[in-house]
Design an enzyme around this catalytic site. Structure first.
Site, PDB file in Angstrom:
ATOM      1  N   ARG A  93       0.728  -1.304  -0.040  1.00 36.85           N
ATOM      2  CA  ARG A  93      -0.118  -0.060  -0.071  1.00 36.85           C
ATOM      3  C   ARG A  93       0.898   1.295   0.016  1.00 36.85           C
ATOM      4  O   ARG A  93       1.995   1.170   0.520  1.00 36.85           O
ATOM      5  CB  ARG A  93      -0.927   0.195   1.347  1.00 36.85           C
ATOM      6  CG  ARG A  93      -0.374   0.005   2.624  1.00 36.85           C
ATOM      7  CD  ARG A  93      -0.503  -1.402   3.393  1.00 36.85           C
ATOM      8  NE  ARG A  93      -1.404  -2.381   2.675  1.00 36.85           N
ATOM      9  CZ  ARG A  93      -2.726  -2.616   3.211  1.00 36.85           C
ATOM     10  NH1 ARG A  93      -3.214  -1.721   4.069  1.00 36.85           N
ATOM     11  NH2 ARG A  93      -3.306  -3.568   2.674  1.00 36.85           N
ATOM     12  N   ASP A  96      -1.134   4.065   4.643  1.00 36.23           N
ATOM     13  CA  ASP A  96      -2.058   3.598   5.448  1.00 36.23           C
ATOM     14  C   ASP A  96      -2.054   4.195   6.834  1.00 36.23           C
ATOM     15  O   ASP A  96      -0.932   4.368   7.414  1.00 36.23           O
ATOM     16  CB  ASP A  96      -1.542   1.939   5.834  1.00 36.23           C
ATOM     17  CG  ASP A  96      -2.545   0.980   6.327  1.00 36.23           C
ATOM     18  OD1 ASP A  96      -3.882   1.337   6.338  1.00 36.23           O
ATOM     19  OD2 ASP A  96      -2.294  -0.005   6.718  1.00 36.23           O
TER      20      ASP A  96
HETATM   21  N1  ROI Z   1       3.820  -4.813   7.552  1.00 35.48           N
HETATM   22  C1  ROI Z   1       4.675  -3.925   7.997  1.00 35.48           C
HETATM   23  N2  ROI Z   1       5.883  -4.301   8.180  1.00 35.48           N
HETATM   24  N3  ROI Z   1       4.173  -2.695   8.261  1.00 35.48           N
HETATM   25  C2  ROI Z   1       2.930  -2.301   7.814  1.00 35.48           C
HETATM   26  O1  ROI Z   1       2.522  -1.013   8.067  1.00 35.48           O
HETATM   27  C3  ROI Z   1       2.005  -3.243   7.209  1.00 35.48           C
HETATM   28  N4  ROI Z   1       0.735  -2.732   7.138  1.00 35.48           N
HETATM   29  C4  ROI Z   1      -0.227  -3.529   6.692  1.00 35.48           C
HETATM   30  C5  ROI Z   1       0.459  -5.227   6.172  1.00 35.48           C
HETATM   31  C6  ROI Z   1       0.289  -5.542   4.996  1.00 35.48           C
HETATM   32  C7  ROI Z   1      -0.489  -6.103   7.124  1.00 35.48           C
HETATM   33  N5  ROI Z   1       1.776  -5.495   6.547  1.00 35.48           N
HETATM   34  C8  ROI Z   1       2.658  -4.555   7.133  1.00 35.48           C
HETATM   35  O2  ROI Z   1      -1.287  -3.378   6.384  1.00 35.48           O
END
Ligand code: ROI
Length: 165
Positions: A93, A96
């Site tokens: 993404r 987020d």
């Molecule tokens: N993994 C990491 N390391 N950091 C994130 O912000 C993050 N966010 C997500 C998913 C894809 C679950 N994995 C992530 O939404």
């Protein structure tokens, strides 16, 4: 009424540092949100399916006059301005922004759960959160510090300190 909230930011597409930096400035410019404190940026190994680029993560403390649902919508608007597409659960993404904690409230609604349901198991959230709020407790009384005893922090590394808020 003003609430104190902790927000988690993450990106692993394009230029993640630029996405987080511009998200921070969008948050700073929001009339109902005040940035109180922010963690350094951290690099982290992606948690999720398949092979994904590493993430950049950060946690910030804000004060807001927005109730939880309007806050969520404000954050989603900022995500959308950064080209976020909500197609693949747990996929890569551009940006987020999650509400981790909202005051001491517990909320269980279909599209809004606070504390964030996976907060306790995610080192990429707990490490930056502990950095800016070492004494913080969840609404159920669990301390962030004690949660860190149960997760590996091997896949999370601090990138840089940035001045000011
Ligand atoms: N993994 C990491 N390391 N950091 C994130 O912000 C993050 N966010 C997500 C998913 C894809 C679950 N994995 C992530 O939404």
């Amino acid at each position: 009424m003003t609430a104190t909230c902790y927000l988690g930011l993450g990106s692993n597409l394009g230029d993640p540092v630029a996405h987080l930096t511009s998200a921070l400035s969008a948050l700073e410019q929001h009339p109902a949100i005040r940035l109180i404190n922010r963690s350094p940026f951290y690099g982290s190994k992606a948690i999720g399916p398949g092979t994904q680029p590493d993430f950049i993560n950060a946690v910030i403390e804000v004060q807001t006059t927005l109730a939880p649902a309007p806050l969520l919508h404000a954050l989603q608007a900022i995500e959308n301005q950064h080209g976020r597409e909500r197609r693949l659960r747990w996929g890569a993404r551009t940006l987020d922004i999650d509400i981790l904690l909202y005051d001491n409230q517990t909320i269980s609604e279909p599209d809004l759960q606070i504390p964030h349901p996976r907060l306790s198991e995610r080192a990429f959230v707990l490490v930056p959160l502990q950095k800016i709020a070492p004494d913080l407790q969840l609404p159920n009384g669990t301390s962030v510090a004690s949660l860190l005893d149960y997760v590996s922090t091997d896949d999370v590394w601090m990138l840089q300190f940035q001045d000011g808020v």
